[in-house]
Design a protein around this motif. Sequence first.
Motif, PDB file in Angstrom:
ATOM      1  N   GLY A 153      53.916  32.883  17.736  1.00 12.42           N
ATOM      2  CA  GLY A 153      54.558  31.565  17.639  1.00 12.42           C
ATOM      3  C   GLY A 153      53.966  30.542  18.593  1.00 12.42           C
ATOM      4  N   ALA A 154      52.722  30.785  19.050  1.00 11.76           N
ATOM      5  CA  ALA A 154      52.082  29.861  19.991  1.00 11.76           C
ATOM      6  C   ALA A 154      51.284  28.807  19.241  1.00 11.76           C
ATOM      7  CB  ALA A 154      51.165  30.627  20.934  1.00 11.76           C
ATOM      8  N   THR A 155      51.329  27.583  19.737  1.00 13.03           N
ATOM      9  CA  THR A 155      50.563  26.488  19.132  1.00 13.03           C
ATOM     10  C   THR A 155      49.553  25.893  20.104  1.00 13.03           C
ATOM     11  OG1 THR A 155      52.324  24.941  19.755  1.00 13.03           O
ATOM     12  CG2 THR A 155      52.419  25.877  17.528  1.00 13.03           C
ATOM     13  N   THR A 156      49.621  26.263  21.384  1.00 15.58           N
ATOM     14  CA  THR A 156      48.697  25.726  22.384  1.00 15.58           C
ATOM     15  C   THR A 156      48.098  26.857  23.208  1.00 15.58           C
ATOM     16  OG1 THR A 156      50.382  25.491  24.123  1.00 15.58           O
ATOM     17  CG2 THR A 156      50.139  23.657  22.577  1.00 15.58           C
ATOM     18  N   ASP A 157      46.935  26.569  23.836  1.00 13.90           N
ATOM     19  CA  ASP A 157      46.290  27.550  24.710  1.00 13.90           C
ATOM     20  C   ASP A 157      47.173  27.875  25.905  1.00 13.90           C
ATOM     21  OD1 ASP A 157      44.118  27.646  23.047  1.00 13.90           O
ATOM     22  OD2 ASP A 157      42.954  26.173  24.184  1.00 13.90           O
ATOM     23  N   ASP A 158      47.918  26.875  26.382  1.00 15.51           N
ATOM     24  CA  ASP A 158      48.766  27.092  27.548  1.00 15.51           C
ATOM     25  C   ASP A 158      49.860  28.115  27.246  1.00 15.51           C
ATOM     26  OD1 ASP A 158      49.559  26.299  30.301  1.00 15.51           O
ATOM     27  OD2 ASP A 158      51.391  25.650  29.274  1.00 15.51           O
ATOM     28  N   GLU A 159      50.386  28.075  26.038  1.00 15.79           N
ATOM     29  CA  GLU A 159      51.435  29.025  25.656  1.00 15.79           C
ATOM     30  C   GLU A 159      50.902  30.456  25.629  1.00 15.79           C
ATOM     31  OE1 GLU A 159      54.039  25.921  22.890  1.00 15.79           O
ATOM     32  OE2 GLU A 159      52.699  27.394  21.966  1.00 15.79           O
ATOM     33  N   ILE A 160      49.617  30.604  25.297  1.00 16.75           N
ATOM     34  CA  ILE A 160      48.988  31.922  25.328  1.00 16.75           C
ATOM     35  C   ILE A 160      48.680  32.322  26.772  1.00 16.75           C
ATOM     36  CG2 ILE A 160      46.848  33.134  24.780  1.00 16.75           C
ATOM     37  CD1 ILE A 160      48.710  33.109  22.455  1.00 16.75           C
ATOM     38  N   ALA A 161      48.152  31.369  27.554  1.00 18.07           N
ATOM     39  CA  ALA A 161      47.734  31.673  28.921  1.00 18.07           C
ATOM     40  C   ALA A 161      48.913  32.071  29.809  1.00 18.07           C
ATOM     41  CB  ALA A 161      47.006  30.469  29.524  1.00 18.07           C
ATOM     42  N   THR A 162      50.091  31.505  29.543  1.00 17.23           N
ATOM     43  CA  THR A 162      51.252  31.784  30.397  1.00 17.23           C
ATOM     44  C   THR A 162      52.132  32.917  29.865  1.00 17.23           C
ATOM     45  OG1 THR A 162      52.538  30.076  29.231  1.00 17.23           O
ATOM     46  CG2 THR A 162      51.342  29.411  31.238  1.00 17.23           C
ATOM     47  N   ALA A 163      51.736  33.491  28.721  1.00 21.29           N
ATOM     48  CA  ALA A 163      52.563  34.554  28.127  1.00 21.29           C
ATOM     49  C   ALA A 163      52.442  35.847  28.924  1.00 21.29           C
ATOM     50  CB  ALA A 163      52.141  34.784  26.685  1.00 21.29           C
ATOM     51  N   ASP A 164      53.524  36.585  28.959  1.00 20.50           N
ATOM     52  CA  ASP A 164      53.564  37.916  29.557  1.00 20.50           C
ATOM     53  C   ASP A 164      54.069  38.871  28.475  1.00 20.50           C
ATOM     54  OD1 ASP A 164      55.166  40.218  30.844  1.00 20.50           O
ATOM     55  OD2 ASP A 164      53.958  39.447  32.509  1.00 20.50           O
ATOM     56  N   LEU A 165      53.218  39.808  28.069  1.00 23.55           N
ATOM     57  CA  LEU A 165      53.566  40.664  26.933  1.00 23.55           C
ATOM     58  C   LEU A 165      54.855  41.438  27.172  1.00 23.55           C
ATOM     59  CD1 LEU A 165      50.100  42.090  25.829  1.00 23.55           C
ATOM     60  CD2 LEU A 165      51.426  40.294  24.749  1.00 23.55           C
ATOM     61  N   LYS A 166      54.998  42.016  28.333  1.00 25.00           N
ATOM     62  CA  LYS A 166      56.188  42.827  28.618  1.00 25.00           C
ATOM     63  C   LYS A 166      57.448  41.987  28.540  1.00 25.00           C
ATOM     64  CE  LYS A 166      58.057  46.156  31.945  1.00 25.00           C
ATOM     65  NZ  LYS A 166      57.789  46.930  33.165  1.00 25.00           N
ATOM     66  N   ARG A 167      57.380  40.787  29.052  1.00 30.24           N
ATOM     67  CA  ARG A 167      58.550  39.916  29.090  1.00 30.24           C
ATOM     68  C   ARG A 167      58.775  39.186  27.771  1.00 30.24           C
ATOM     69  NH1 ARG A 167      57.068  35.338  32.659  1.00 30.24           N
ATOM     70  NH2 ARG A 167      56.159  34.577  30.705  1.00 30.24           N
ATOM     71  N   ASP A 168      57.687  38.717  27.150  1.00 35.56           N
ATOM     72  CA  ASP A 168      57.819  37.777  26.035  1.00 35.56           C
ATOM     73  C   ASP A 168      57.639  38.392  24.660  1.00 35.56           C
ATOM     74  OD1 ASP A 168      58.151  35.771  27.932  1.00 35.56           O
ATOM     75  OD2 ASP A 168      55.994  35.386  28.064  1.00 35.56           O
ATOM     76  N   VAL A 169      57.059  39.599  24.562  1.00 33.08           N
ATOM     77  CA  VAL A 169      56.770  40.197  23.254  1.00 33.08           C
ATOM     78  C   VAL A 169      57.595  41.460  23.016  1.00 33.08           C
ATOM     79  CG1 VAL A 169      54.999  41.272  21.806  1.00 33.08           C
ATOM     80  CG2 VAL A 169      54.472  39.206  23.120  1.00 33.08           C
ATOM     81  N   TYR A 170      57.647  42.334  23.982  1.00 31.84           N
ATOM     82  CA  TYR A 170      58.369  43.598  23.820  1.00 31.84           C
ATOM     83  C   TYR A 170      59.873  43.354  23.909  1.00 31.84           C
ATOM     84  CZ  TYR A 170      54.070  46.332  24.271  1.00 31.84           C
ATOM     85  OH  TYR A 170      52.832  46.888  24.065  1.00 31.84           O
ATOM     86  N   LYS A 171      60.602  43.759  22.867  1.00 27.00           N
ATOM     87  CA  LYS A 171      62.060  43.647  22.929  1.00 27.00           C
ATOM     88  C   LYS A 171      62.620  44.600  23.973  1.00 27.00           C
ATOM     89  CE  LYS A 171      66.267  43.903  20.150  1.00 27.00           C
ATOM     90  NZ  LYS A 171      66.862  44.169  18.806  1.00 27.00           N
ATOM     91  N   ASN A 172      62.040  45.807  24.030  1.00 23.85           N
ATOM     92  CA  ASN A 172      62.445  46.801  25.024  1.00 23.85           C
ATOM     93  C   ASN A 172      61.294  46.974  26.013  1.00 23.85           C
ATOM     94  OD1 ASN A 172      64.910  47.456  23.574  1.00 23.85           O
ATOM     95  ND2 ASN A 172      63.585  48.505  22.098  1.00 23.85           N
ATOM     96  N   PRO A 173      61.435  46.477  27.245  1.00 19.30           N
ATOM     97  CA  PRO A 173      60.345  46.576  28.230  1.00 19.30           C
ATOM     98  C   PRO A 173      59.857  48.012  28.445  1.00 19.30           C
ATOM     99  CG  PRO A 173      62.068  45.104  29.013  1.00 19.30           C
ATOM    100  CD  PRO A 173      62.607  45.756  27.782  1.00 19.30           C
ATOM    101  N   GLU A 174      60.761  49.002  28.208  1.00 24.26           N
ATOM    102  CA  GLU A 174      60.352  50.397  28.382  1.00 24.26           C
ATOM    103  C   GLU A 174      59.221  50.773  27.433  1.00 24.26           C
ATOM    104  OE1 GLU A 174      63.478  49.551  27.412  1.00 24.26           O
ATOM    105  OE2 GLU A 174      64.389  49.422  29.406  1.00 24.26           O
ATOM    106  N   ASP A 175      59.183  50.116  26.259  1.00 30.55           N
ATOM    107  CA  ASP A 175      58.112  50.398  25.298  1.00 30.55           C
ATOM    108  C   ASP A 175      56.757  49.993  25.875  1.00 30.55           C
ATOM    109  OD1 ASP A 175      59.842  51.415  23.442  1.00 30.55           O
ATOM    110  OD2 ASP A 175      60.043  49.561  22.305  1.00 30.55           O
ATOM    111  N   ARG A 176      56.734  48.874  26.622  1.00 29.40           N
ATOM    112  CA  ARG A 176      55.484  48.440  27.252  1.00 29.40           C
ATOM    113  C   ARG A 176      55.034  49.453  28.298  1.00 29.40           C
ATOM    114  NH1 ARG A 176      50.781  45.603  26.699  1.00 29.40           N
ATOM    115  NH2 ARG A 176      49.894  45.286  28.765  1.00 29.40           N
ATOM    116  N   ASP A 177      55.986  49.981  29.062  1.00 28.22           N
ATOM    117  CA  ASP A 177      55.646  50.995  30.066  1.00 28.22           C
ATOM    118  C   ASP A 177      55.078  52.241  29.406  1.00 28.22           C
ATOM    119  OD1 ASP A 177      56.617  49.256  31.988  1.00 28.22           O
ATOM    120  OD2 ASP A 177      58.620  50.150  32.016  1.00 28.22           O
ATOM    121  N   ARG A 178      55.665  52.666  28.281  1.00 28.42           N
ATOM    122  CA  ARG A 178      55.160  53.831  27.548  1.00 28.42           C
ATOM    123  C   ARG A 178      53.757  53.562  27.016  1.00 28.42           C
ATOM    124  NH1 ARG A 178      56.888  55.443  23.131  1.00 28.42           N
ATOM    125  NH2 ARG A 178      58.094  53.635  22.451  1.00 28.42           N
TER     126      ARG A 178
END
Length: 634
Positions: A170-195
């Motif tokens: 859902g990003a429209t700008t480079d800044d939205e990609i650059a500031t994204a954190d996958l664990k926080r912003d993409v994974y619904k369950n942060p434990e999945d990112r750890d796995r």
Amino acid sequence: MNSKWEKVWGTRARELFVSFGDPLFIIKDEIVLDCNPKAAQLFGTTCQEIKGKAYYQLCPTGKEATQVFRPHLQRAAENGGDRFQTVLLKKEAEKFFADVNIYSIPLEDNSPLFIIHIRDITHQKETERKLKESEETLREFVENAPIGIFRTTLDGKILYANPKFREMYGATTDDEIATADLKRDVYKNPEDRDRFVDRMLREGKVENFQIEAKNRHGDPLWISIYARAVKDDEGNVKYLEGAFLDMTEEKRLEAQLQEIHRMEAIGTLVGGIAHEFNNILTGIIGYAELASLKVSSDHPVLKDLENIKEGARRAADLVRKLAAFGRKAILRIQKTDLNELVMEQIPLVKSLIPKGIDLEISLAPNTEPVKVDPEAVKEIIFNLCKNAIDAMPQRGTLTLETLAFTVDSELAKEYPWLEEETYGALVVRDTGRGIDKKIMPHIFEPFFTTKEVGKGIGLGLSMVYGLVKQHRGAILVKSEPGQGAEFTVLLPIFKARETEGRRDAPPPLSFEKRERVVLLVEDEEPVRKVIRETLEGGGCQVLEASSGLEALEIIHKTEKEIDLAILDLILPGLGGKEVSYRIKEVSPQTRILFISGYSPGSLHPKYRPEGETAFLQKPFTPRELLNKVGELMK
């Protein structure tokens, strides 16, 4: 080479000049003073032929070569050297890419002497061109890939994301990609990112690592990840790269299919319960009515018997609704005008509407007739309207609409039994409180209700669901909390080549008492007894059997001519259908009446009667049984 140049270069330099692997020219004042054999070979001549000529005379391009060389010769004279790349022509006008190095040596009079080194880089240029094309192809593939391709740090910072990844996130700008954190912003369950990270560190890659995710707006996604860890020479992870596959649609269809299977299982269970209750109610209703005939009209027990019959009828109505959900209702399909059915129900619907609720009707003109049981569709209209009215306790608008609805391939995936064609559609819309997403999957389940105690038992929508499914239609629901609800019922269009279902003629009101022999095959003893007593009261002689095999023994042993066989469809051992075949082999003139707590259409083909056969659905009253028998005995 004359002694003058030998003094400048020396004998050893001369030897190197002659043996050098690339063309070399010595030029002064644009005249070629000397060249090596490779230079002569390049232009298909000899060194003697080249010496003394202007350098541009060697090139098939003629003086056009001066436009290329003169600026570089001038810079070489000023700077001691220059280098450039250009296209030159060999012998026979063959083009080649040349890397040209010009070295300037000042003479005693300060005039420049130029050594020109020409290297054929055609192969290198071709390799560079192919590499560039390959890179362009790869870049174009990545940029246009239908999957999200990424490169990230181990801690979840995005280094690269192709357009599909950006779209999924859902990003429209480079800044939205650059500031994204996958664990926080993409994974619904942060434990999945750890796995995920743990597996990447242990195995160096993952395949089909499925996670429940979200985009930057919080919308749910299902993602399948394929990735690998790229490491440096010391074995440390430099970055992760791979692809996100959007599984959201597949998961939605999977959930839809699971819901269909779940409702099928509930329907089977409910249908079986309805069948058992129909057997029980047949006995209750039958005995209550027979008892009523045995007491005088002023007997005090008569009122109690009427109450028993009324309670049994209410129970039978409840079972009928259960049977409808289990798609075990008896349907009499015929060509029907949907608009006429809606208009026939309007008076009843209006009688349900309290003050403060408006009724709007929008019927599509020239609609195709539908292939339905009219009474069943009336039930559907009534229940959907009542449900809508209950959702608007104070005020609102109830809308009834008909239209032609085209099922596309996407909808056909959700409802596999639908065809990609036009259906007749009935829309019931309200402006009430809407349906919460959490309870949406349960609204068609039997006995599920959000109403207050005493306001309903939760069978209305269940019956609607079953009847619509039995018509091989579908019911679509749209709703948001506080925004009302819209139920769209899809019903199959009647096609010209189809024939209407047979409707049984109304049964006669009385049964002529004549000595007839009836074979009764019923495994439920209470039901068998009440049927026997009813038939004997109607003047029939009854031969009883509790199973198919017992019935066949009676047929072969009796010397009496059997006028009618009443067969339950579901029997221990041989079913009613098979028994009917055996009876016809022995006594072709015997008429057959099937009875069951199931509707014939809901049964497995093993038990389902073929062709036009007489059938009586349980529970039935003694009068209904006698009327049906009387009709068959005529």
